[in-house]
Motif scaffolding. Structure first.
Motif, PDB file in Angstrom:
ATOM      1  N   LYS A  68      51.787  34.042  21.593  1.00 44.36           N
ATOM      2  CA  LYS A  68      52.007  35.487  21.654  1.00 44.36           C
ATOM      3  C   LYS A  68      51.834  36.130  20.279  1.00 44.36           C
ATOM      4  O   LYS A  68      51.280  37.214  20.163  1.00 44.36           O
ATOM      5  CB  LYS A  68      53.399  35.783  22.213  1.00 44.36           C
ATOM      6  N   MET A  69      52.312  35.397  19.255  1.00 47.30           N
ATOM      7  CA  MET A  69      52.167  35.923  17.902  1.00 47.30           C
ATOM      8  C   MET A  69      50.697  36.060  17.528  1.00 47.30           C
ATOM      9  O   MET A  69      50.309  36.999  16.825  1.00 47.30           O
ATOM     10  CB  MET A  69      52.858  35.001  16.897  1.00 47.30           C
ATOM     11  N   LEU A  70      49.861  35.126  18.009  1.00 48.24           N
ATOM     12  CA  LEU A  70      48.430  35.159  17.673  1.00 48.24           C
ATOM     13  C   LEU A  70      47.649  36.066  18.620  1.00 48.24           C
ATOM     14  O   LEU A  70      46.432  36.200  18.502  1.00 48.24           O
ATOM     15  CB  LEU A  70      47.848  33.742  17.716  1.00 48.24           C
ATOM     16  N   LYS A  71      48.375  36.621  19.582  1.00 45.99           N
ATOM     17  CA  LYS A  71      47.737  37.521  20.560  1.00 45.99           C
ATOM     18  C   LYS A  71      46.532  36.876  21.251  1.00 45.99           C
ATOM     19  O   LYS A  71      45.438  37.439  21.301  1.00 45.99           O
ATOM     20  CB  LYS A  71      47.315  38.825  19.871  1.00 45.99           C
ATOM     21  N   VAL A  72      46.760  35.677  21.753  1.00 40.71           N
ATOM     22  CA  VAL A  72      45.696  34.966  22.468  1.00 40.71           C
ATOM     23  C   VAL A  72      45.983  35.082  23.958  1.00 40.71           C
ATOM     24  O   VAL A  72      47.141  35.006  24.370  1.00 40.71           O
ATOM     25  CB  VAL A  72      45.671  33.475  22.076  1.00 40.71           C
ATOM     26  N   LYS A  73      44.928  35.294  24.720  1.00 42.34           N
ATOM     27  CA  LYS A  73      45.093  35.297  26.178  1.00 42.34           C
ATOM     28  C   LYS A  73      44.178  34.240  26.765  1.00 42.34           C
ATOM     29  O   LYS A  73      42.976  34.231  26.514  1.00 42.34           O
ATOM     30  CB  LYS A  73      44.731  36.673  26.749  1.00 42.34           C
ATOM     31  N   LYS A  74      44.796  33.345  27.526  1.00 44.07           N
ATOM     32  CA  LYS A  74      44.012  32.305  28.176  1.00 44.07           C
ATOM     33  C   LYS A  74      44.525  32.153  29.598  1.00 44.07           C
ATOM     34  O   LYS A  74      45.516  32.777  29.977  1.00 44.07           O
ATOM     35  CB  LYS A  74      44.186  30.969  27.437  1.00 44.07           C
ATOM     36  N   THR A  75      43.871  31.299  30.355  1.00 44.26           N
ATOM     37  CA  THR A  75      44.406  30.939  31.663  1.00 44.26           C
ATOM     38  C   THR A  75      45.056  29.575  31.521  1.00 44.26           C
ATOM     39  O   THR A  75      44.426  28.643  31.009  1.00 44.26           O
ATOM     40  CB  THR A  75      43.289  30.906  32.713  1.00 44.26           C
ATOM     41  N   TRP A  76      46.289  29.484  31.958  1.00 35.60           N
ATOM     42  CA  TRP A  76      47.050  28.253  31.769  1.00 35.60           C
ATOM     43  C   TRP A  76      47.266  27.569  33.111  1.00 35.60           C
ATOM     44  O   TRP A  76      47.620  28.214  34.084  1.00 35.60           O
ATOM     45  CB  TRP A  76      48.419  28.558  31.128  1.00 35.60           C
ATOM     46  N   ILE A  77      47.036  26.269  33.102  1.00 36.91           N
ATOM     47  CA  ILE A  77      47.291  25.498  34.317  1.00 36.91           C
ATOM     48  C   ILE A  77      48.498  24.610  34.026  1.00 36.91           C
ATOM     49  O   ILE A  77      48.458  23.786  33.107  1.00 36.91           O
ATOM     50  CB  ILE A  77      46.089  24.608  34.688  1.00 36.91           C
ATOM     51  N   ALA A  78      49.554  24.784  34.822  1.00 39.59           N
ATOM     52  CA  ALA A  78      50.799  24.073  34.555  1.00 39.59           C
ATOM     53  C   ALA A  78      50.915  22.846  35.430  1.00 39.59           C
ATOM     54  O   ALA A  78      50.649  22.902  36.628  1.00 39.59           O
ATOM     55  CB  ALA A  78      51.967  25.009  34.827  1.00 39.59           C
TER      56      ALA A  78
END
Ligand code: NAG
Ligand code: NAG
Ligand code: NAG
Ligand code: NAG
Length: 882
Positions: A285-295
């Protein structure tokens, strides 16, 4: 030496301890209920285990209450109630003893020793546990694989059945090491496959993977990578997070977060426990990255992570969970759980949690607990007991005092249906009913886990609801898709990163992302960058080509001319003009010319093997026959101009038209037969790098073809020499000139043809046409020069076509010229004549011409003979010049 029985007696002893019920609080016992058969339970009611800096083995104290596990434990109690109330085990009351594992092995092992205690609260140490009968017959638990493994290792000694409801480590499928372990969830080995199939389903092939650096994480990551690679999914990177909290872990997570920021893959698969995911997401969040996460299931429904502020900021999250189901009335039960009437501990802590705040919250809490899986475990145990106790609809045997191992086989082979599902353990003691996929959705500011599809273990098929699938627009591939007509240009290091290059001409690719371009089959062809092949067009001399039509017209004309000549000759058969033209020899010539014309038809149209093989010999042999006839005619001219009697006699001896024609033609037949038998012509498909196939005849052996042509050429040349010698024949005698002329046409035309043939590009479409032109030219040359004059005479000057006329005119001609021929004086010495200057000799050089003969009678005889020879072999064109 001690006696053996003494050693055995010493090695068997008894460990007793106070009744668990007598323990002071705090204790790990959460709830218990008496019954005919007692089931043990292990639940991580607390998240944090005992202090690691213990100096005394005092009581175990745990912290951080876990409401989901509390619900899971209640599900066990509720499920046992359900069974007790049902008719499944009539007259039997199931009891339970539930312990808190504090998410740690130490408490779980203590609980296990209590499970193993007998009615006297003693754990006996024996050599032979076959007869050992502890209070607890079967254990349900635990959540974590690490804890379950520790418990399973102990219970394995006693073969006491253990049914886990969440522990999914692959290792636990090994029945050699965990003989009494069963579970109501699939092994992780399927989870990695399911996740790989999920990634594939969304057509992502360029992803990253992160795991915790422990047994679970490493093995899950390796399995996942292997299975993904089998599905042609590539990894940009894979990273491990240390499990020990501290500076090193922090730095590592920071590093990984930066790597994720830098990465080109949009999808990250995470096999990490919730608590570490939380740390990672903070950095992300601090790096402001958006990805799709598979849990993975380790955090796919972790409230802990979901309740982070702004979880949606990290991007889309999808997860895998064990297939969920409903337990009838369980939410009501949990809602009305009475603080006073229940004997379960920590009920007060439960009432402090969010779960009881609202019905929605409770439903959510129940969904992410393992309640359903516990329910299935209790059902499996009840069905096994039903078999073990031989229950009918009214009664069960009341033989409760059996050893736990006696239940194990019944449990392994249990099979029951529940809510339309059929459940049984597979050979590894695992359930195989598949997984659900969930998506984290933000509803009113809080994350909800919404089911989006499932995975069927048996068919290995991922099903995602269309409504969800269509909303996912994320792409994650190293390279764009190669279109049909292109192929991947894969770099050596990574099969997912590639450029696209168009298929070269003659090759094609039908599908997206083809690895190779296929070669178009035989008669098919494609342009550069094609996705299909198209049939090639055949190129050859077609019947309807202009060239062909012209050639055929001339051929037909030739045939027509032959017919006319035959009719004329037939009508004037026996007349001197026809005789002079060769008589029957003319018919043979016309016939062979006809055959040569017919052979032209084999040169036009689509070539096939038969046409290729027949056309040259057909022409060669028939034309040889024609030339041989001309040769005979030339020979006759030579004969006519030979005045040397001896030579004449010799020549006359050789002059035998039929054998000559037969032998000469026969030699050509032999040449052609040899050619056909050794290296015959064939159709050549000259597939050029375009859509055209040149169909042409390859002559097979150029030597054979050359021999055939050269032979005819040689014959024609001999004719030419012969006729050339006769060209100085008397004015009236034009035959020799005509032969010279027609043969000269032939010689020139075929020299030209050979030159063209040698220089012509292989298999050119027009080569047959050129040969046909050569054939037609030589044939028309022969027709005009050999038959034209005779035809003219029989048509227009027929009154002069009388034998007497011929004889008279020949004689007159000779007399006027004052020239006649006599035999060589060396032989006919009785004649005395004056030799003429050689310059005035009008005839062939062999002839000797005399002037002013002394014996008129003899001269007349001679003239008559010569005239007859002339007449039979000559024709006069210009009668007026006599
Ligand atoms: C079992 O029966 C008792 C008494 O009839 C009832 O109070 C309890 O709710 C029932 N439990 C279940 C799970 O149905
Ligand atoms: C172990 O005990 C059982 C029951 O007492 C007995 O049947 C079996 O023979 C014993 N096994 C050995 C190896 O002594
Ligand atoms: C990110 O990418 C840049 C340039 O591509 C590179 O210099 C840098 O080292 C990368 N950082 C990480 C953490 O990989
Ligand atoms: C029918 C019956 O025996 N039901 C009992 C099952 O066990 C629970 C406690 O575990 C009791 O509350 C039920 O009455």
């Amino acid at each position: 030496m001690f006696p053996m029985h003494l050693i055995l007696a010493v090695s068997c002893w008894v460990l007793c301890f106070n009744s668990a019920r007598l323990c002071d609080t705090p204790d790990i016992l959460i709830a218990n209920s008496s019954g005919d058969i007692i089931i043990g339970g292990l639940f991580p009611i607390h998240r944090v285990g005992p202090d690691t800096n213990r100096t005394q083995p005092g009581p175990i104290t745990c912290s951080d209450f876990n409401p989901n596990s509390f619900i899971t434990a209640n599900a066990m109690i509720y499920s046992i109630d359900q069974i007790n109330n049902s008719t499944l085990l009539p007259g039997i009351k199931l009891g339970y003893e539930i312990y808190d594992t504090c998410s740690d092995v130490i408490a779980a092992v203590e609980a296990t020793t209590r499970f193993l205690s007998t009615s006297e609260n003693c754990v006996e140490v024996r050599c032979n546990y076959t007869d050992y009968r502890p209070n607890i017959k079967v254990v349900v638990g635990s959540t974590f694989s690490e804890v379950s493994i520790a418990v399973a290792r102990i219970l394995n000694r006693y073969l006491m059945p253990q049914v886990a409801y969440a522990a999914s480590a692959k290792l636990l499928s090994n029945k050699n090491r965990f003989a009494s372990f069963l579970r109501t969830v699939p092994s992780d080995i399927h989870q990695t496959q399911a996740l790989a199939e999920l990634v594939k389903k969304f057509n992502w092939n360029w992803i990253a993977v992160i795991a915790t650096n422990d047994d679970y994480g490493r093995s899950a990551m390796n399995d996942f990578i292997v299975k993904s690679q089998n599905l042609n999914i590539c990894f940009e990177f894979s990273e491990l997070i240390p499990i020990y909290e501290g500076e090193a872990q922090n730095a590592r997570i920071e590093e990984i977060a930066k790597k994720i920021k830098n990465s080109t893959s949009n999808v990250i698969v995470v096999f990490v426990r919730g608590q570490f995911v939380k740390l990672l997401f903070k950095k992300i969040k601090m790096l402001k990255v958006k990805k799709t996460w598979i849990a993975s299931d380790a955090w796919s429904n972790s409230r802990n992570v979901a309740d982070l502020d702004d979880t949606a900021d990290v991007g889309k999250i999808m997860g895998i969970v064990f297939k969920n189901g409903d337990i009838r009335n369980f939410p009501d039960y949990m809602q009305t759980l009475n603080r006073s009437s229940t004997n379960i501990k920590f009920i007060n802590n439960y009432y402090k949690t969010n779960c009881v705040a609202s019905e929605d919250n409770l439903t959510d809490c129940i969904r992410i607990s393992y309640a359903y899986r516990v329910n299935l475990a209790i059902r499996a145990i009840a069905h096994a007991l039903q078999k073990k106790l031989s229950c009918d609809s009214e009664n069960c045997s009341r033989d409760f005092n059996f050893a736990p191992w006696q239940l194990l086989n019944f449990l392994k082979n249990v099979s029951f249906t529940h809510e339309n599902g059929k459940f049984e353990f597979d050979d590894s003691g695992d359930f195989t009913d598949g997984y659900d996929f969930i998506s984290w959705q933000l509803v009113n500011g809080s994350v909800q886990f919404q089911p989006i599809g499932g995975y069927d273990l048996k068919t290995k098929k991922v099903i995602i609801n269309d409504s969800y699938f269509n909303t996912v627009k994320i792409k994650s591939s190293c390279s764009g898709t190669c279109q049909p007509g292109e192929r991947k240009n894969v770099s050596s290091t990574n099969s997912c990163c590639y450029g696209c290059i168009p298929c070269p001409a003659g090759r094609y690719s039908e599908r997206n992302d083809s690895n190779d371009c296929d070669v178009c089959p035989g008669d098919w062809w494609s342009e550069k960058g094609s996705s299909t092949c198209k049939p090639r067009t055949f190129e050859f001399l077609r019947w309807n080509d202009v060239v062909s039509i012209v050639l055929i017209t001339f051929t037909c004309l030739g045939i027509l001319v032959i017919c006319v000549i035959v009719v004329l000759f037939r009508k004037n058969w026996g007349t001197p003009a026809v005789n002079a033209a060769g008589g029957w020899l003319s018919y043979l010539m016309l016939f062979s010319i006809l055959l040569s014309l017919v052979s032209i038809f084999f040169f036009i149209g689509k070539p096939d093997n038969f046409k290729c093989q027949i056309r040259q010999p057909f022409f060669g042999i028939s034309f040889t026959c024609c030339i041989s006839c001309i040769l005979v005619k030339s020979f006759r001219i030579i004969l006519a101009f030979t005045f040397n009697p001896i030579l004449r006699k010799k020549l006359k001896y050789i002059y035998k038209p039929v054998p000559i024609i037969t032998i000469i033609t026969g030699i050509q037949v032999i040449i052609c037969t040899t050619w056909l038998l050794t290296m015959h012509p064939y159709v050549d498909k000259n597939a050029s790098n375009s859509g055209i196939i040149f169909l042409s005849c390859q002559e097979g052996s150029i030597v054979g073809f050359g021999f055939m042509l050269s032979y005819i050429y040689l014959l024609a040349f001999i004719c030419f020499i012969f006729a050339f010698k006769g060209r100085k024949a008397p004015d009236n005698y034009k035959e020799a000139k005509f032969i010279t002329f027609s043969v000269l046409i032939y010689l020139i035309v075929w020299i030209l043809f050979i030159l063209v043939y040698i220089n012509e590009e292989e298999g050119h479409k027009n080569l047959p046409a050129i040969e046909v032109v050569a054939i037609l030219a030589s044939i028309f040359g022969i027709l005009c020069c050999q038959f034209g004059p005779t035809s003219y005479i029989v048509c227009f000057k027929n009154e002069s076509n009388v034998e007497s006329n011929y004889l008279v005119q020949v004689r007159e001609y000779l007399k006027r010229k004052g020239q006649f021929v006599v035999p060589n004086p060396k032989i006919s010495s009785e004649t005395s004549v004056t030799e003429l200057p050689s310059s005035s000799v009008p005839c062939t050089s062999e002839s000797v011409v005399y002037q002013n003969p002394s014996n008129k009678e003899q001269i007349n005889v001679l003239i008559n003979e010569q005239t007859r020879t002339f007449a039979s072999s000559s024709l006069r064109k210009r009668r007026g010049s006599w």
